[in-house]
Structures are given as structure tokens and as C-alpha cells.
Scaffold this motif. Structure first.
Motif, PDB file in Angstrom:
ATOM      1  N   ASP A 119       0.829  -1.210   0.000  1.00  0.00           N
ATOM      2  CA  ASP A 119       0.000   0.000   0.000  1.00  0.00           C
ATOM      3  C   ASP A 119       0.861   1.257   0.000  1.00  0.00           C
ATOM      4  OD1 ASP A 119      -2.215  -1.624   0.063  1.00  0.00           O
ATOM      5  OD2 ASP A 119      -2.667  -1.293   2.177  1.00  0.00           O
ATOM      6  N   HIS A 171       3.934   1.637  -1.103  1.00  0.00           N
ATOM      7  CA  HIS A 171       4.570   1.784  -2.410  1.00  0.00           C
ATOM      8  C   HIS A 171       3.570   2.269  -3.460  1.00  0.00           C
ATOM      9  CE1 HIS A 171       7.999  -1.258  -1.376  1.00  0.00           C
ATOM     10  NE2 HIS A 171       8.218  -0.060  -0.891  1.00  0.00           N
ATOM     11  N   THR A 172       2.378   1.686  -3.447  1.00  0.00           N
ATOM     12  CA  THR A 172       1.371   2.065  -4.447  1.00  0.00           C
ATOM     13  C   THR A 172       0.998   3.533  -4.314  1.00  0.00           C
ATOM     14  OG1 THR A 172       0.490  -0.191  -4.505  1.00  0.00           O
ATOM     15  CG2 THR A 172      -0.936   1.563  -5.334  1.00  0.00           C
ATOM     16  N   ARG A 173       0.767   3.986  -3.073  1.00  0.00           N
ATOM     17  CA  ARG A 173       0.418   5.398  -2.873  1.00  0.00           C
ATOM     18  C   ARG A 173       1.546   6.310  -3.325  1.00  0.00           C
ATOM     19  NH1 ARG A 173      -1.434   3.418   2.134  1.00  0.00           N
ATOM     20  NH2 ARG A 173       0.367   4.320   3.192  1.00  0.00           N
ATOM     21  N   ASN A 206       1.783   6.389  -7.176  1.00  0.00           N
ATOM     22  CA  ASN A 206       0.677   7.157  -7.746  1.00  0.00           C
ATOM     23  C   ASN A 206       0.897   8.654  -7.567  1.00  0.00           C
ATOM     24  OD1 ASN A 206      -0.627   4.862  -8.606  1.00  0.00           O
ATOM     25  ND2 ASN A 206      -2.058   4.775  -6.882  1.00  0.00           N
ATOM     26  N   LEU A 264      -0.786  -1.956 -10.352  1.00  0.00           N
ATOM     27  CA  LEU A 264       0.420  -2.735 -10.097  1.00  0.00           C
ATOM     28  C   LEU A 264       0.082  -4.187  -9.775  1.00  0.00           C
ATOM     29  CD1 LEU A 264       2.386  -0.274  -7.770  1.00  0.00           C
ATOM     30  CD2 LEU A 264       2.485  -0.458 -10.265  1.00  0.00           C
ATOM     31  N   ALA A 295       4.074  -4.165  -6.597  1.00  0.00           N
ATOM     32  CA  ALA A 295       3.711  -3.300  -5.471  1.00  0.00           C
ATOM     33  C   ALA A 295       4.576  -3.603  -4.253  1.00  0.00           C
ATOM     34  CB  ALA A 295       2.231  -3.481  -5.141  1.00  0.00           C
ATOM     35  N   VAL A 340       7.230   0.032 -10.976  1.00  0.00           N
ATOM     36  CA  VAL A 340       6.175   0.232 -11.959  1.00  0.00           C
ATOM     37  C   VAL A 340       6.792   0.308 -13.352  1.00  0.00           C
ATOM     38  CG1 VAL A 340       6.230   2.766 -11.764  1.00  0.00           C
ATOM     39  CG2 VAL A 340       4.152   1.617 -12.563  1.00  0.00           C
TER      40      VAL A 340
END
Length: 309
Positions: A237, A239-241, A244, A258, A263, A268
Motif C-alpha cells: 500500500d 509503495h502504491t500510494r 501514484n 500494479l 507493489a 512500476v
């Protein structure tokens, strides 16, 4: 790695296991302090692994209890903490120069969720079960080799704890279920981010480029599979935030979804336009460890179709 009995490769039984352990115990007794008490392994098939010093090598060269010995070729795949980022080697080198080193222990807690801030730091978004994990860690036999833990210095219960360790503790911590990583104090996965200028040249020539962005990761980052499902999700989470945020700041309005593996790693893959890439390079977000370009695109080829956005 030491071969105790080549013939044991072909069979496995309770009786043989006891016999091989007795052989190992006799060899360890002969080696004495030259065989470190932590970081040992036993295949149950006639060979054992352990750490030793030059005096131990001399003993192994002449003892009849070792049929064969050699540097363990599988050692880097053992242990919970060896992420291939140089952190293991940094501690190993430091322990050559001094008997103890200052380290950060990344405890194997489930909590807390965390956020990678734009300045590259990690913000823990709640407390973690640090006290309980420390109690379990300090109850281990090797804990007498861990010094300097001061719980009063961690009022927020962050899962990264400062300590001073020697080599015996280090070899034990590498395999400990209570830690996710052990890092030399102040260690950075890579001091400087890598921004491959080829990406800009491709985008200037083709109007777009296929790039790969890898994050530096937070204080608790590890690519080890030895994480609880909750801790793994928090890493994904975070990493994803972060990715983005970075991509939207560069003008990518719809960042790609991802995969779980990407993720977890903080990686990416995507196509970006020339203006998006130039903005990404201009911002140089501290959370980024590297930006690379698809090598196939780096070579002149036919004109790629235009990309909108």
C-alpha cells in the motif's frame, strides 16, 4: 559447508539423523570457539553449514571428521535478512574492523501501516507491537550479544530499533524470526538515485518512452518473503500510494494498476510521453531509487505510434 558423510545423501531416517547430528557435534567440539554458535544449518543428508574463522579452516584442513569443506555456495539464499542490497555485506565489513557495530533492527511486527513522504522519510501511521517482539527477541539465547537497546528512546513504538551487536548476534539475527532486516546504522540502500538519461533521449526521439521506476522503500522495506500478510500489505500500500503520487505529479493522470509483486517491490513499468518524463526528471522525487528505460527502445527503430495524454 562441510561434508560429514557422502553416503548419507541417499537415505534419510530417524536413526541416520541422530548419527549425523552426533558427527556434527563431535566436529563442533573439535573446532571449539572457531565454529560460531549461531548461523548453523544441518541438511540431514550428510552436510552442515556454519561460520568459522582462519583457525577453524586450519582445523578443517587436517581433521578426519570433515570429508570435504568449501565456501557455502548457497549462503546468500539463506537467512531472512539478505536482501541483495548490500546491507549484509556492510555489517560484515564493519565487523572485520571492530568487534561490535551499531545497527538498526527492523522487527518482524505486523503493524503499523506507514507512508513514504515526499522528502524520502517514513512516517509510521500508528504504534506497533514492538515491546512484545522485543521481549521475544531478548529471550533468545544469543540475546546476551545484543546491547544498547533503550525502549525509552522509542516512545512511538516504531518497528525500527537501535542496538549494538557482535558477530555472534549478527549471524543469529540473519535467521531470526523476530527481525525482518538488520542494517548498519545510517545504511542507505543506494546513496544516489540512478536516473538513466537514455530515457530522455528516447522520449525526445520517439515522443514517448517505456520506463521502469523503482522506489527506494521505507525504513522497514524488505523484499524477503518472511513477512506476515498484514505487513506485506502495508508495504504494498505504501509503495502504491507513493508511485501514484509521483506519477500524478508528473502529469500521468491514470497510473497503471500494479501487480502484487511489483507493489511489494515498489516497481512500476509504463509508457510516458516526453513532457511527462521531463517533468519526472525535473522533480527528482527523493523516494525514487532508479528510473530506467526499455533497452529495446533505446536503439533507433521505426517511429512509434503517437500517445495522447
Amino acid at each position: 559447508m562441510v561434508t560429514l558423510d557422502r553416503s548419507a545423501w541417499h537415505t534419510r531416517s530417524a536413526e541416520q539423523t541422530l548419527r549425523l547430528q552426533a558427527l556434527a557435534d563431535r566436529l563442533y567440539a573439535e573446532l571449539g570457539d572457531s565454529a560460531f554458535p549461531t548461523g548453523r544449518s544441518n541438511s540431514g543428508l550428510g552436510w552442515i553449514g556454519f561460520y568459522t574463522n582462519s583457525a577453524g579452516i586450519a582445523i578443517l584442513s587436517r581433521t578426519p571428521r570433515a570429508e570435504k569443506f568449501f565456501i557455502d555456495p548457497t549462503g546468500r539464499s539463506w537467512g531472512r535478512e539478505r536482501a541483495g542490497d548490500g546491507s549484509f555485506e556492510a555489517i560484515d565489513d564493519a565487523l572485520v574492523a571492530a568487534p561490535t557495530v551499531e545497527v538498526d533492527l527492523v522487527l518482524a511486527t505486523e503493524e503499523p501501516p506507514y507512508t513514504l513522504l515526499p522528502d524520502g522519510s517514513t512516517r509510521f501511521d500508528g504504534p506497533s507491537e514492538v515491546s512484545e517482539m522485543l521481549d521475544r527477541l531478548l529471550a533468545e539465547p544469543f540475546a546476551q550479544h545484543i546491547k544498547g537497546i533503550d525502549r525509552s528512546q522509542n516512545p512511538q513504538l516504531a518497528p525500527v530499533v537501535q542496538a549494538r551487536i557482535d558477530r555472534v548476534a549478527f549471524f543469529a539475527l540473519v535467521d531470526s524470526v523476530h527481525v525482518r532486516a538488520v542494517r548498519l546504522r545510517g545504511f542507505v540502500r543506494q546513496p544516489s538515485a540512478i536516473w538513466h538519461e537514455d530515457a530522455l533521449r528516447v522520449a525526445a526521439r520517439e515522443g514517448r518512452a517505456e520506463i521502469h521506476i523503482l522506489l527506494r522503500g521505507g525504513e522497514t522495506y524488505t523484499y524477503s518473503p518472511h513477512q506476515s500478510p498484514k505487513a506485506r500489505k502495508y508495504q504494498m500500500d505504501a509503495h502504491t500510494r507513493a508511485l501514484n503520487e509521483i506519477l500524478k505529479a508528473a502529469g500521468v493522470e491514470s497510473p497503471p494498476v500494479l501487480s502484487a509483486a511489483d507493489a511489494h517491490m515498489g516497481l512500476v513499468h509504463l509508457f510516458v510521453t516526453r513532457p511527462q518524463l521531463e517533468k519526472l526528471f525535473a522533480q527528482r522525487d527523493p523516494r525514487i531509487l532508479s528510473v530506467d528505460v526499455n533497452k529495446a527502445m533505446a536503439e533507433p527503430a521505426g517511429k512509434l505510434p503517437a500517445v495522447s495524454g
